[in-house]
Design an enzyme around this catalytic site. Sequence first.
Site, PDB file in Angstrom:
ATOM      1  N   CYS A 383      27.230  67.962  17.138  1.00 37.62           N
ATOM      2  CA  CYS A 383      26.833  66.683  18.176  1.00 37.62           C
ATOM      3  C   CYS A 383      25.896  67.064  19.429  1.00 37.62           C
ATOM      4  CB  CYS A 383      28.229  65.905  18.836  1.00 37.62           C
ATOM      5  SG  CYS A 383      28.212  64.249  19.282  1.00 37.62           S
ATOM      6  N   HIS A 509      30.740  64.998  14.024  1.00 36.66           N
ATOM      7  CA  HIS A 509      31.731  65.876  14.419  1.00 36.66           C
ATOM      8  C   HIS A 509      32.449  66.592  13.101  1.00 36.66           C
ATOM      9  CE1 HIS A 509      31.613  65.803  18.668  1.00 36.66           C
ATOM     10  NE2 HIS A 509      31.278  64.761  18.472  1.00 36.66           N
ATOM     11  N   GLU A 511      34.424  68.661  12.516  1.00 34.38           N
ATOM     12  CA  GLU A 511      35.788  69.376  12.657  1.00 34.38           C
ATOM     13  C   GLU A 511      36.824  68.531  12.624  1.00 34.38           C
ATOM     14  OE1 GLU A 511      33.453  68.653  15.042  1.00 34.38           O
ATOM     15  OE2 GLU A 511      34.316  68.214  17.004  1.00 34.38           O
TER      16      GLU A 511
HETATM   17  N1  GLN Z   1      26.708  63.907  25.101  1.00 36.47           N
HETATM   18  C1  GLN Z   1      26.044  63.447  24.006  1.00 36.47           C
HETATM   19  C2  GLN Z   1      25.929  62.001  23.712  1.00 36.47           C
HETATM   20  O1  GLN Z   1      26.812  61.239  24.278  1.00 36.47           O
HETATM   21  C3  GLN Z   1      26.710  64.391  23.053  1.00 36.47           C
HETATM   22  C4  GLN Z   1      28.008  63.677  22.796  1.00 36.47           C
HETATM   23  C5  GLN Z   1      29.166  64.713  21.949  1.00 36.47           C
HETATM   24  O2  GLN Z   1      28.821  66.037  22.064  1.00 36.47           O
HETATM   25  N2  GLN Z   1      30.350  64.331  21.487  1.00 36.47           N
HETATM   26  O3  GLN Z   1      25.180  61.729  22.687  1.00 36.47           O
END
Ligand code: GLN
Length: 536
Positions: A383, A509, A511
């Site tokens: 992410c 994600h 995970e």
């Molecule tokens: N801050 C980034 C976004 O909002 C990544 C978010 C995250 O890593 N879950 O896109």
Amino acid sequence: MTKFVFVTGGVCSGLGKGITASSIALLLKAKGYKVFMQKFDPYMNVDPGTMSPIQHGEVFVTADGCETDLDLGHYERFIDEELNYTSNITNGKIYSSVIEKERKGDFLGSTIQIVPHISNEIKNRIYEAGTTSNADIVITEIGGTVGDIESSVMMESLRQIRLEKGRKNTLFVHTTLVPYLYGSNELKTKPTQNSIIELRRLGIQPDIIVTRAPLDLGEAVRKKIALFGSIPEENIIEAKDVSNIYQIPLNFHKQNIEEIILKQFGLQVTTSNLKYWEDLLETVENLKGEVEIALVGKYIELEDAYLSVKEALKAAGYPYKTKVKINWVDSELLEKETTDLKEIFQNSSGILVPGGFGSRGIEGKILACQYARENKIPYLGICLGMQIAVIEFTRHVCGLEDASSTEFNEVCPNPVIDLMADQKAVIHKGGTLRLGNYACKLTKGTLAYKDYNQDIIYERHRHRYEFNNKYRELLESKGMVFSGINPDNNLVEIIELPDHPHFIASQFHPEFKSRPIKAHPLFLSFIKAAIEYPKK
Ligand code: GLN
């Protein structure tokens, strides 16, 4: 008819109520029953999405896009079932939905009260979990400790459910602490006695008591707890401290917890299929090698802030009989001029940059990513970790030194990471990220395709910003490969660098979909590359 198991906690928090609930669910599933799990969190936030991970640990995300308590991650990892929006209920959700109904006029004429309106709403959420999941047994964990003001209405709802459905369809498990006193060298039952009294004051009599203790209770202590708890001695299940949480379901199984539950429900006691779990435990307890992974984050003072990432890394080591040791690296430390990156990463065979929000520590993460790319150390970005990799590559390989994300610099001249039009219109912070499952089409011949060996995958999201497609051609011309693309909206899901031994990052994600018995393909290949790294 669905049966309900309620798991409450006494004495203090942190006794492993979530693991108790998960273990019970796992054991009932191993008997062939369809189970579903749910957690009640007694805070007023509608969901944990707006809370700092340093306070409450990670925000777990379900496939249907619900931001939930991290205990749901334990549930999914233990029972290997996908949970959903019915699985995490908070006081915030209950109260806001009752108030919304009141405004709509659903209760015209009545005075809205905690009992019955709030308590009915809670009961409905429990029954809803039963009907929508079609489970034989729903296991509901109540967050907090019995006696808390916040959870008192939830307890009242449970009391009413027992009244409505009877003992054949409901069962109460109460988890408590039996501390050991040094000096007098004995286990003390008084905290347990008191928490049972507290539970009874709320009209609830436990059916099973799970005791957390550092030693075996012994006959005398068991007898005492049974007497004061008004339960048969065999309904005391000892949760002795263990070095490995995977041991807990097997310890409970030895004490026949499933049988006690199934008998009370009048359900058939079948034989258990636990071989796969015993094999897992055997593997975990006999890991031979070790590999070190640097996890570069800014919430590292609380490891729970990265719980699913941590579990996914561990699980990916199991098929290789390897213990994954995490070196926790504070991204802000990397920004200091006096910090020697070589020294920080000297023992790490892989660098992982996980998710995160806000600009603090961003430059440190970019340095870590650059270090991994230039020194050919395996890299996995998740992410924010993908967004970082894109920024780093645009700055240092494509030569656009001012590249960034509009999250960190709203007037950035080269916003390689930016908001899509729909997100620009968003005013509320809560529940408005891109959440849950989205499709991703993989390109044949890439590392991602090799890892998944599938054309279309579904992975869970939790972010607001996206790769800015205006820069795709430029980055491609310099060697970045966009190996995963959302087929519906053309957004970038996975990037990789083929001229690097192992450099891959995803906007989603991974995970959240890893299981101890089924490690995630992106984590598996990352750990494999890390194991092979020193040889290169
Ligand atoms: N801050 C980034 C976004 O909002 C990544 C978010 C995250 O890593 N879950 O896109």
